[in-house]
Structure formats: C-alpha cells, structure tokens
Write a protein that holds these residues in place. Sequence first.
Motif, PDB file in Angstrom:
ATOM      1  N   THR A 411       0.835  -1.213   0.000  1.00  9.38           N
ATOM      2  CA  THR A 411       0.000   0.000   0.000  1.00  9.38           C
ATOM      3  C   THR A 411       0.864   1.256   0.000  1.00  9.38           C
ATOM      4  N   ALA A 412       1.932   1.247   0.785  1.00 10.34           N
ATOM      5  CA  ALA A 412       2.854   2.395   0.813  1.00 10.34           C
ATOM      6  C   ALA A 412       3.537   2.566  -0.538  1.00 10.34           C
ATOM      7  N   ALA A 413       3.902   1.447  -1.175  1.00 10.18           N
ATOM      8  CA  ALA A 413       4.542   1.511  -2.491  1.00 10.18           C
ATOM      9  C   ALA A 413       3.596   2.112  -3.526  1.00 10.18           C
ATOM     10  N   LEU A 414       2.353   1.644  -3.536  1.00 11.16           N
ATOM     11  CA  LEU A 414       1.362   2.173  -4.479  1.00 11.16           C
ATOM     12  C   LEU A 414       1.122   3.661  -4.241  1.00 11.16           C
ATOM     13  N   THR A 415       0.968   4.036  -2.981  1.00  9.62           N
ATOM     14  CA  THR A 415       0.709   5.438  -2.641  1.00  9.62           C
ATOM     15  C   THR A 415       1.852   6.327  -3.102  1.00  9.62           C
ATOM     16  N   CYS A 416       3.072   5.906  -2.827  1.00  8.93           N
ATOM     17  CA  CYS A 416       4.240   6.704  -3.210  1.00  8.93           C
ATOM     18  C   CYS A 416       4.317   6.881  -4.722  1.00  8.93           C
ATOM     19  N   MET A 417       4.149   5.780  -5.461  1.00  6.84           N
ATOM     20  CA  MET A 417       4.256   5.864  -6.925  1.00  6.84           C
ATOM     21  C   MET A 417       3.168   6.750  -7.519  1.00  6.84           C
ATOM     22  N   LEU A 418       1.954   6.643  -7.005  1.00  3.61           N
ATOM     23  CA  LEU A 418       0.852   7.436  -7.542  1.00  3.61           C
ATOM     24  C   LEU A 418       0.964   8.911  -7.142  1.00  3.61           C
ATOM     25  N   VAL A 419       1.236   9.167  -5.863  1.00  7.45           N
ATOM     26  CA  VAL A 419       1.360  10.555  -5.398  1.00  7.45           C
ATOM     27  C   VAL A 419       2.551  11.238  -6.067  1.00  7.45           C
ATOM     28  N   GLY A 420       3.675  10.544  -6.126  1.00 12.11           N
ATOM     29  CA  GLY A 420       4.865  11.139  -6.723  1.00 12.11           C
ATOM     30  C   GLY A 420       4.672  11.489  -8.183  1.00 12.11           C
ATOM     31  N   SER A 421       4.176  10.540  -8.974  1.00 14.37           N
ATOM     32  CA  SER A 421       4.034  10.775 -10.416  1.00 14.37           C
ATOM     33  C   SER A 421       2.908  11.764 -10.730  1.00 14.37           C
ATOM     34  N   ILE A 422       1.761  11.625 -10.067  1.00 14.20           N
ATOM     35  CA  ILE A 422       0.636  12.525 -10.349  1.00 14.20           C
ATOM     36  C   ILE A 422       0.950  13.951  -9.920  1.00 14.20           C
ATOM     37  N   SER A 423       1.550  14.130  -8.739  1.00 16.52           N
ATOM     38  CA  SER A 423       1.882  15.486  -8.280  1.00 16.52           C
ATOM     39  C   SER A 423       2.919  16.137  -9.199  1.00 16.52           C
ATOM     40  N   PHE A 424       3.825  15.341  -9.742  1.00 10.38           N
ATOM     41  CA  PHE A 424       4.826  15.889 -10.662  1.00 10.38           C
ATOM     42  C   PHE A 424       4.171  16.436 -11.923  1.00 10.38           C
ATOM     43  N   VAL A 425       3.237  15.677 -12.471  1.00  9.58           N
ATOM     44  CA  VAL A 425       2.535  16.124 -13.674  1.00  9.58           C
ATOM     45  C   VAL A 425       1.671  17.348 -13.366  1.00  9.58           C
ATOM     46  N   SER A 449       9.127  14.596  -5.168  1.00  9.54           N
ATOM     47  CA  SER A 449       9.886  13.583  -4.429  1.00  9.54           C
ATOM     48  C   SER A 449       9.553  13.649  -2.942  1.00  9.54           C
ATOM     49  N   VAL A 450       9.463  14.870  -2.423  1.00  7.42           N
ATOM     50  CA  VAL A 450       9.120  15.047  -1.006  1.00  7.42           C
ATOM     51  C   VAL A 450       7.696  14.555  -0.733  1.00  7.42           C
ATOM     52  N   LEU A 451       6.753  14.921  -1.618  1.00  9.66           N
ATOM     53  CA  LEU A 451       5.362  14.501  -1.425  1.00  9.66           C
ATOM     54  C   LEU A 451       5.229  12.980  -1.491  1.00  9.66           C
ATOM     55  N   GLY A 452       5.880  12.369  -2.476  1.00 11.08           N
ATOM     56  CA  GLY A 452       5.825  10.923  -2.600  1.00 11.08           C
ATOM     57  C   GLY A 452       6.432  10.221  -1.401  1.00 11.08           C
ATOM     58  N   THR A 453       7.571  10.732  -0.923  1.00  9.27           N
ATOM     59  CA  THR A 453       8.248  10.126   0.229  1.00  9.27           C
ATOM     60  C   THR A 453       7.420  10.281   1.493  1.00  9.27           C
ATOM     61  N   LEU A 454       6.837  11.466   1.706  1.00  2.98           N
ATOM     62  CA  LEU A 454       5.992  11.689   2.886  1.00  2.98           C
ATOM     63  C   LEU A 454       4.776  10.759   2.888  1.00  2.98           C
ATOM     64  N   SER A 455       4.153  10.618   1.724  1.00  6.26           N
ATOM     65  CA  SER A 455       2.989   9.731   1.642  1.00  6.26           C
ATOM     66  C   SER A 455       3.391   8.296   1.937  1.00  6.26           C
ATOM     67  N   LEU A 456       4.558   7.900   1.464  1.00  4.20           N
ATOM     68  CA  LEU A 456       5.065   6.548   1.731  1.00  4.20           C
ATOM     69  C   LEU A 456       5.248   6.324   3.235  1.00  4.20           C
ATOM     70  N   VAL A 457       5.898   7.281   3.893  1.00  2.01           N
ATOM     71  CA  VAL A 457       6.184   7.153   5.326  1.00  2.01           C
ATOM     72  C   VAL A 457       4.889   7.080   6.134  1.00  2.01           C
ATOM     73  N   ILE A 458       3.940   7.956   5.804  1.00  2.00           N
ATOM     74  CA  ILE A 458       2.671   7.993   6.558  1.00  2.00           C
ATOM     75  C   ILE A 458       1.925   6.663   6.437  1.00  2.00           C
ATOM     76  N   VAL A 459       1.816   6.164   5.198  1.00  2.00           N
ATOM     77  CA  VAL A 459       1.071   4.918   4.984  1.00  2.00           C
ATOM     78  C   VAL A 459       1.794   3.740   5.630  1.00  2.00           C
ATOM     79  N   ALA A 460       3.120   3.710   5.519  1.00  2.00           N
ATOM     80  CA  ALA A 460       3.888   2.606   6.105  1.00  2.00           C
ATOM     81  C   ALA A 460       3.789   2.592   7.632  1.00  2.00           C
ATOM     82  N   VAL A 461       3.693   3.781   8.241  1.00  5.88           N
ATOM     83  CA  VAL A 461       3.546   3.854   9.701  1.00  5.88           C
ATOM     84  C   VAL A 461       2.150   3.406  10.126  1.00  5.88           C
TER      85      VAL A 461
END
Length: 530
Positions: A411-425, A449-461
């Motif tokens: 779930t953290a992996a999916l969130t990071c990939m989606l948030v990172g790529s969509i926010s970049f576009v 990168s920051v948004l994707g990483t933060l989303s990853l950390v939050i979901v993983a926690v």
Amino acid sequence: MTISIFSIVLASYVIVAALLTKRIKNKNDFYVMGQQGSTLLIVGTLAATYLSAVTLMGIAGISYKEGPVVLGGLGSFGAWVGTLIAVVYIGRKLRSLNCKTMMDFFDYRFNNKWVSVVALVLMVIGLLGYGIIQLIGAGLVLAEIIDVPFPVIIIAFTLALLAFCSLSGMYGVIYTDTMMFFSMLAIAFIIAPLLMDTAGFDSMRALGEKYSGYWTLAGTEQRPLSWSVSQFLVWVLFFACTPALVSRVFPAKSDFVVLRVAVVGIFFAPAMQLMVFLAASAMKVIDPSIEPLDRVMIVGFMEHTNPALAGVGLAGLMASIMSTASTLFVLTGFALARDLYEKLFDKKVSEHKGIILGRFSQAIVAIIVCAVAIAKPAGIYWISIYAGAIFAVAWLPTIVASLTWRRMNATAALTCMLVGSISFVVVGELQRHNLVVLPENIDKLMISSVLGTLSLVIVAVVKSPSPYEVNSYLEIRKELPSQATIESILSRKNGRALLYKEYRGVWIMIAIMLLLSFSLWSFLYFKLGM
C-alpha cells in the motif's frame, strides 16, 4: 563521405547483432546475456547510455550560451553521484537478488499485482516518452545537416535498432553500445580537444571578460547559487533509479566487474561530458552566433573539422541517440514480454517461446516508436518532460524504502508511486500554464519527491506489512551483493589467492582513475585559469 559513414555505422550495428544471434540459447541469454558481461562491455554500455543526445545537443547548447560551469559543475557532478548510486547501491543489490529486469524486484518484494502493474505502466510511459522525444529532436537536426528527409532517418534508426535489439537481445544492445562508446570517446578526446585548440585556451579564458559570469556557477544568466545546488539534487534523483542505468549491472559477470565498472565507467562518463561542454565553449569563440543552440556541436563537426572527423562526430551523435533508444526498445520490449505476458498470462512459457515473445514485443515497440516519431505530435514534448523524471519521484523512494525499511508494504509503495508521479505532472502543468510560480531554486521534481516520500512514510507507519513482505525484507537484508561472487571464487583452486587478486585489482584501478582524474582536472584548471 558523411552519408557513407552514416550508412556504414548503422550497417555495422546490424551485422554485429546478426553475428551475436547464435549466442542466444535461452531466455537468460536474451535478457541478461547469460551474465557474461566483462568490465569493458559494461563500462561501454553504461557510459554510452549515460551520454545521451541531451548531452551532445541540449546541455552543450546551454554551455555555449551560459558557460560550461552552470550545469557542468554541480549538475554533471549530481549526475555522477546519481549514477554511482544506481550502479553500486541499487544495481548491485538487485543483481544479487537475481533480478533479470527491474520489475522482478517489485514482484519479489511485494508479490502484489497492483504494485507490479503500476510500476510497469510507469516504466513503459517513462521509457517511451523519454526515448521518443530524443529520437525526434536528434532526427530533425540530422535531417537538416545531412540533407536526408526526416522520415527516412527515423525509419533507418528504427530498423537498425529493431535488428540489433530483437535479433540478439541484451547481447546486441551491450556490444553495440560498446561500439558506440568508442565513437563518443572520439568526440570527447579527439574532436573536442581539436576545437579547443582551434579556439585557443587564452581566447576561451577571455570569454569571462566578454560575457560576465561565463566561467562561474552563476553563468551569463547570473543564476543564484541555490539554483545550481537544486540542479545538483535534481540530477542525483534523476539518475539514481533510472532503469537505463540500473539494469546495465544485471548482465555483469561478477560483483567485481560491477565494482570495476563503478570505478572506470563513472570516471569516463563525466570526463567525456566535461570535454563536450568545454568544446561548446570553444565554439563560442570560433562562432559566437550559432542558432538554434542544439546545433552547436554539429556546427563544430561539420564546419570546423575535416570531412573524416565530421563523419566520426556525426557517428558519435548517432551513437548517443541510438544507445538511449536501444535502451527504450529492449527494456520496454522486455517489460511487455517477460513482465506482463509471462507473469500474468503464461508463467510456464518455454525458453524458445519466451525468446520469440521478446522479439515480437520489441517489434511492436518499434512500430509504435516509429509512427509517433514520424508524426511528431506536439503533446509528446510535454509527456517527455515528465517521462524520465517519473523514476525519480515514483520509483526511487519506493525502492530505497523497500531495501532498507521493515515496515515497507504494498500500500505504501502504491501510494508513493501514484502521489509522486501525479503530483509531478500536476505541478508541472500548473507551472507551464503560469498558474503557479516556483522559486528558482526549487524544482517540481524536488517537490514531488518530497510529497511521494511523505505519503510513503505515513502509509507505512499506519499500515503494517504482511508476513510475506516482512519475510521478503529479511531475505533481502540477508543477501549481500558480493556473497555469490565470493563463494564462487573461494570454491576454485587457490580461491583465497584469487579473491585477494581481485580485491587488489580493484584498488589498483581506483588509484589509476584518481591519478587520471587529478591530471585531467589539474591540466584544464591550469589552462583555463579557473
């Protein structure tokens, strides 16, 4: 002569690929050349992939206009650091897990269909977008210079690429990349010094007096230091996880080959970049009014060297295009055949059928690439801006966390990939339409990168990993990149002596490369009075 060299170079790649076809006995040969890659071959393919048409055309033009230190200083250094991470950290680790493609890692780490599908889609979009725009841009310039219609150049490139990618898979790509590497070496260490000699080091130094800031990090545009630092960070992120570089480690014969590649290849790549940037500055002395800027090095080849060297220079430019495009063909083809069809529809595919599927998928990619490139759609330019950076904002945080953090989960992996790529576009489009204005020292890639990483950390926690994910993490942590190589060497006769010899060879190579680096940088520093 130029047309002849153009044709001979393309034909030579196809001939080599045809000769290598007999080495393809199974899927392992096709995808990772049976892990028989020597130091020379892996250095060649790594450096050729590193030096794309962006270096010889786009960044060379910026160096010509603003000065070579603007991107050649911290930007190129960031690319060097990123490549080091891609090879020594990520590439070595994935190779030790017996990954044949980068998608193998996502499958092994999470065993989750949606993670694999999203990662695959992002990879295909990234490779297609980044590769096609380079093919279009370089094809347009070559069509103008050598008076061959643009569609003819694109079709010729596509047929040649299809031949050496589909006939012999990774064997063809790596061997032809190494051939391309030598033509790029000719540009960096024969043509570039000749252009600098024509301009004269005194005249090149004097550019700082004529164009204020030319030899500074600020450049002629007087950019703030924070901008240069941001470029350093952007290039680190961009190069650290791109499949084009990470996957070059997989065919290596042993872990010692990877270490030697890290020492030798990562010396040559930035050194060659530096020579190209300085040659662009020499062209500012020789011809200060070249437009458009992408043509700087081509004008140098065609108008300020003899016809033979002009042919060599254009061959090197073709090599920079084709090495990047071959990566597009082979990795996208592998993704469609092995990572999509085999894993989702036919997990027990035979060796022969697997090779046929790999070749067929590359033919499909070739048709798509050729059609899109010839059509030159305006929208592809904007896609390409986001394409290559997807790996930095979506893959890099995911892979690093997967390698280092026990709580990492699907779930953290999916969130990071989606948030990172969509926010970049989204941020990029808002910026492009002047709806938001970012500070000059903040790049949208850094924000995403920051948004994707933060989303990853939050979901993983918040969400705990599954038993499978915990177990895969523990297995990854237990697997050392050097373990298989050390065990293999120690199993031979006089294994300890052989192991010591390998280690000593790496340290000797490090000393040689440091000496060469010190000599080259000191010479240029003295000559340019920087």
